[in-house]
Design a protein around this motif. Structure first.
Motif, PDB file in Angstrom:
ATOM      1  N   ALA A 134       0.844  -1.197   0.000  1.00  0.00           N
ATOM      2  CA  ALA A 134       0.000   0.000   0.000  1.00  0.00           C
ATOM      3  C   ALA A 134       0.883   1.252   0.000  1.00  0.00           C
ATOM      4  N   PRO A 135       1.752   1.392  -0.998  1.00  0.00           N
ATOM      5  CA  PRO A 135       2.660   2.552  -1.007  1.00  0.00           C
ATOM      6  C   PRO A 135       1.909   3.868  -1.121  1.00  0.00           C
ATOM      7  N   LEU A 156      -6.230  -3.799   8.815  1.00  0.00           N
ATOM      8  CA  LEU A 156      -5.323  -2.920   9.546  1.00  0.00           C
ATOM      9  C   LEU A 156      -4.616  -2.041   8.522  1.00  0.00           C
ATOM     10  N   THR A 157      -4.883  -0.742   8.594  1.00  0.00           N
ATOM     11  CA  THR A 157      -4.461   0.157   7.512  1.00  0.00           C
ATOM     12  C   THR A 157      -3.246   1.008   7.838  1.00  0.00           C
ATOM     13  N   GLY A 158      -2.719   0.927   9.055  1.00  0.00           N
ATOM     14  CA  GLY A 158      -1.586   1.788   9.383  1.00  0.00           C
ATOM     15  C   GLY A 158      -1.937   3.244   9.142  1.00  0.00           C
ATOM     16  N   ASP A 159      -1.050   3.959   8.452  1.00  0.00           N
ATOM     17  CA  ASP A 159      -1.307   5.369   8.159  1.00  0.00           C
ATOM     18  C   ASP A 159      -1.750   5.588   6.717  1.00  0.00           C
ATOM     19  N   THR A 160      -2.373   4.575   6.126  1.00  0.00           N
ATOM     20  CA  THR A 160      -2.938   4.732   4.784  1.00  0.00           C
ATOM     21  C   THR A 160      -4.330   5.345   4.853  1.00  0.00           C
ATOM     22  N   LEU A 161      -5.176   4.818   5.736  1.00  0.00           N
ATOM     23  CA  LEU A 161      -6.558   5.294   5.842  1.00  0.00           C
ATOM     24  C   LEU A 161      -6.926   5.501   7.295  1.00  0.00           C
ATOM     25  N   PHE A 162      -7.540   6.647   7.596  1.00  0.00           N
ATOM     26  CA  PHE A 162      -8.064   6.966   8.917  1.00  0.00           C
ATOM     27  C   PHE A 162      -9.565   7.246   8.805  1.00  0.00           C
ATOM     28  N   THR A 163     -10.196   7.442   9.936  1.00  0.00           N
ATOM     29  CA  THR A 163     -11.571   7.906   9.931  1.00  0.00           C
ATOM     30  C   THR A 163     -11.606   9.344   9.419  1.00  0.00           C
ATOM     31  N   GLY A 164     -12.184   9.542   8.242  1.00  0.00           N
ATOM     32  CA  GLY A 164     -12.306  10.869   7.661  1.00  0.00           C
ATOM     33  C   GLY A 164     -11.057  11.448   7.058  1.00  0.00           C
ATOM     34  N   MET A 179      -0.260   6.967  -3.425  1.00  0.00           N
ATOM     35  CA  MET A 179      -1.323   6.898  -2.421  1.00  0.00           C
ATOM     36  C   MET A 179      -2.693   6.826  -3.082  1.00  0.00           C
ATOM     37  N   LEU A 180      -2.908   7.640  -4.096  1.00  0.00           N
ATOM     38  CA  LEU A 180      -4.193   7.611  -4.783  1.00  0.00           C
ATOM     39  C   LEU A 180      -4.458   6.250  -5.418  1.00  0.00           C
ATOM     40  N   ARG A 181      -3.424   5.647  -5.997  1.00  0.00           N
ATOM     41  CA  ARG A 181      -3.599   4.319  -6.587  1.00  0.00           C
ATOM     42  C   ARG A 181      -3.911   3.278  -5.514  1.00  0.00           C
ATOM     43  N   THR A 182      -3.226   3.390  -4.383  1.00  0.00           N
ATOM     44  CA  THR A 182      -3.503   2.463  -3.281  1.00  0.00           C
ATOM     45  C   THR A 182      -4.938   2.603  -2.799  1.00  0.00           C
ATOM     46  N   LEU A 183      -5.391   3.828  -2.616  1.00  0.00           N
ATOM     47  CA  LEU A 183      -6.760   4.048  -2.146  1.00  0.00           C
ATOM     48  C   LEU A 183      -7.776   3.516  -3.140  1.00  0.00           C
ATOM     49  N   ARG A 184      -7.517   3.728  -4.419  1.00  0.00           N
ATOM     50  CA  ARG A 184      -8.446   3.276  -5.454  1.00  0.00           C
ATOM     51  C   ARG A 184      -8.465   1.747  -5.546  1.00  0.00           C
ATOM     52  N   ASN A 185      -7.278   1.123  -5.566  1.00  0.00           N
ATOM     53  CA  ASN A 185      -7.187  -0.308  -5.856  1.00  0.00           C
ATOM     54  C   ASN A 185      -7.290  -1.201  -4.625  1.00  0.00           C
ATOM     55  N   SER A 189     -11.842  -0.989  -3.258  1.00  0.00           N
ATOM     56  CA  SER A 189     -12.235  -2.295  -3.789  1.00  0.00           C
ATOM     57  C   SER A 189     -12.742  -3.241  -2.703  1.00  0.00           C
ATOM     58  N   ARG A 190     -12.638  -2.828  -1.437  1.00  0.00           N
ATOM     59  CA  ARG A 190     -13.036  -3.704  -0.328  1.00  0.00           C
ATOM     60  C   ARG A 190     -14.545  -3.636  -0.071  1.00  0.00           C
ATOM     61  N   PRO A 191     -15.111  -4.709   0.485  1.00  0.00           N
ATOM     62  CA  PRO A 191     -16.536  -4.689   0.847  1.00  0.00           C
ATOM     63  C   PRO A 191     -16.838  -3.630   1.909  1.00  0.00           C
ATOM     64  N   ASP A 192     -18.021  -3.061   1.855  1.00  0.00           N
ATOM     65  CA  ASP A 192     -18.402  -1.994   2.769  1.00  0.00           C
ATOM     66  C   ASP A 192     -18.382  -2.417   4.235  1.00  0.00           C
ATOM     67  N   ASP A 193     -18.624  -3.691   4.516  1.00  0.00           N
ATOM     68  CA  ASP A 193     -18.700  -4.127   5.912  1.00  0.00           C
ATOM     69  C   ASP A 193     -17.331  -4.436   6.507  1.00  0.00           C
ATOM     70  N   THR A 194     -16.259  -4.177   5.777  1.00  0.00           N
ATOM     71  CA  THR A 194     -14.916  -4.403   6.311  1.00  0.00           C
ATOM     72  C   THR A 194     -14.625  -3.407   7.427  1.00  0.00           C
ATOM     73  N   ALA A 195     -14.283  -3.907   8.599  1.00  0.00           N
ATOM     74  CA  ALA A 195     -13.921  -3.039   9.729  1.00  0.00           C
ATOM     75  C   ALA A 195     -12.483  -2.565   9.553  1.00  0.00           C
ATOM     76  N   VAL A 196     -12.284  -1.264   9.682  1.00  0.00           N
ATOM     77  CA  VAL A 196     -10.969  -0.656   9.501  1.00  0.00           C
ATOM     78  C   VAL A 196     -10.365  -0.350  10.869  1.00  0.00           C
ATOM     79  N   LEU A 197      -9.162  -0.880  11.107  1.00  0.00           N
ATOM     80  CA  LEU A 197      -8.399  -0.596  12.309  1.00  0.00           C
ATOM     81  C   LEU A 197      -7.222   0.273  11.888  1.00  0.00           C
ATOM     82  N   PRO A 198      -7.345   1.597  12.047  1.00  0.00           N
ATOM     83  CA  PRO A 198      -6.332   2.511  11.521  1.00  0.00           C
ATOM     84  C   PRO A 198      -5.152   2.706  12.468  1.00  0.00           C
TER      85      PRO A 198
END
Length: 227
Positions: A134-135, A156-164, A179-185, A189-198
């Motif tokens: 996830a560069p 587990l997204t590290g510092d790629t994605l946070f709340t908001g 970063m934009l490519r990582t966010l897009r791809n 691309s993940r299911p909406d019900d995926t829980a994000v641990l930032p």
């Protein structure tokens, strides 16, 4: 599944302990500054034995205690090779001013560091982790995806994605286009019900961020316009 998260250090980075259940093996994710005692407290409270340390990227607020934990428990750490240089030199990726913060600071580097490169599947502590590059925030940032026995999805997204928000890309090794490519791809691309641990802040879901995160909404809008 047991998931325990708590902020550590001056930047309040989230450290996580994950296990299939109490009283067995576990993994520790992103033990940053001052993480050793909080981690030990959770291990003792839940009767857990760590078998490895997973690192979403190499910034000091996510890796600083990895060496001490790995030495104490005789376990390896996993990190993408592009970020390995930060383990021994925590100021290297912070720019000239940031690097001064660590002048003269002794760093305990894990003896056994195993590389995460390309798409990888790790089987640790009775759990399967789908590892995806996830560069963007750093060259060696990764995402750790896993599932629960009940059918839930965790990321587990590290510092790629946070709340908001998303991770900054202006530090050495950061790259906004990547970063934009990582966010897009890898995120949209993940299911909406995926829980994000930032890596910082509160937990969220992919669906919530898809709808409300201005950075993700901007990418989705540009994709729709391209169509």
């Amino acid at each position: 599944m047991l998931v325990v998260g708590f902020p550590v250090g001056q930047l309040q980075a989230n450290c996580y302990v994950l296990a299939p259940h109490e009283g067995g093996d576990c993994v520790v994710v992103d033990p940053g500054q001052d993480a050793v005692e909080p981690v030990r407290k959770q291990l003792d409270e839940h009767g857990l034995t760590p078998v490895g340390v997973l690192l979403t990227h190499g910034h000091f607020d996510h890796v600083f205690s990895a060496g001490e934990l790995c030495e104490s428990y005789g376990i390896p750490a996993w990190l993408h090779p592009e970020d390995r240089y930060m383990l021994a030199d925590p100021g290297a990726a912070l720019g000239p001013e940031g690097s001064q913060l660590f002048e003269g600071v002794s760093v305990n580097v894990p003896e056994d560091v195993r590389e995460l490169s390309g798409d990888t599947v790790l089987n640790l502590a009775g759990m399967e982790f789908d590892v995806r590059p996830a560069p963007g925030h750093t060259g060696g940032s990764v995402l750790f995806g896993t599932g629960t026995a009940e059918g839930g999805r965790l990321l587990l997204t590290g510092d790629t994605l946070f709340t908001g928000a998303i991770g900054r890309t202006d530090l050495p090794g950061g790259d906004h286009e990547r970063m934009l490519r990582t966010l897009r791809n890898e995120i949209l691309s993940r299911p909406d019900d995926t829980a994000v641990l930032p890596g910082h802040g509160s937990t969220t879901t992919i669906g919530r961020e898809r709808e409300s995160n201005p950075f993700l909404r901007g990418i989705a809008a540009s994709d729709e316009a391209a169509d």
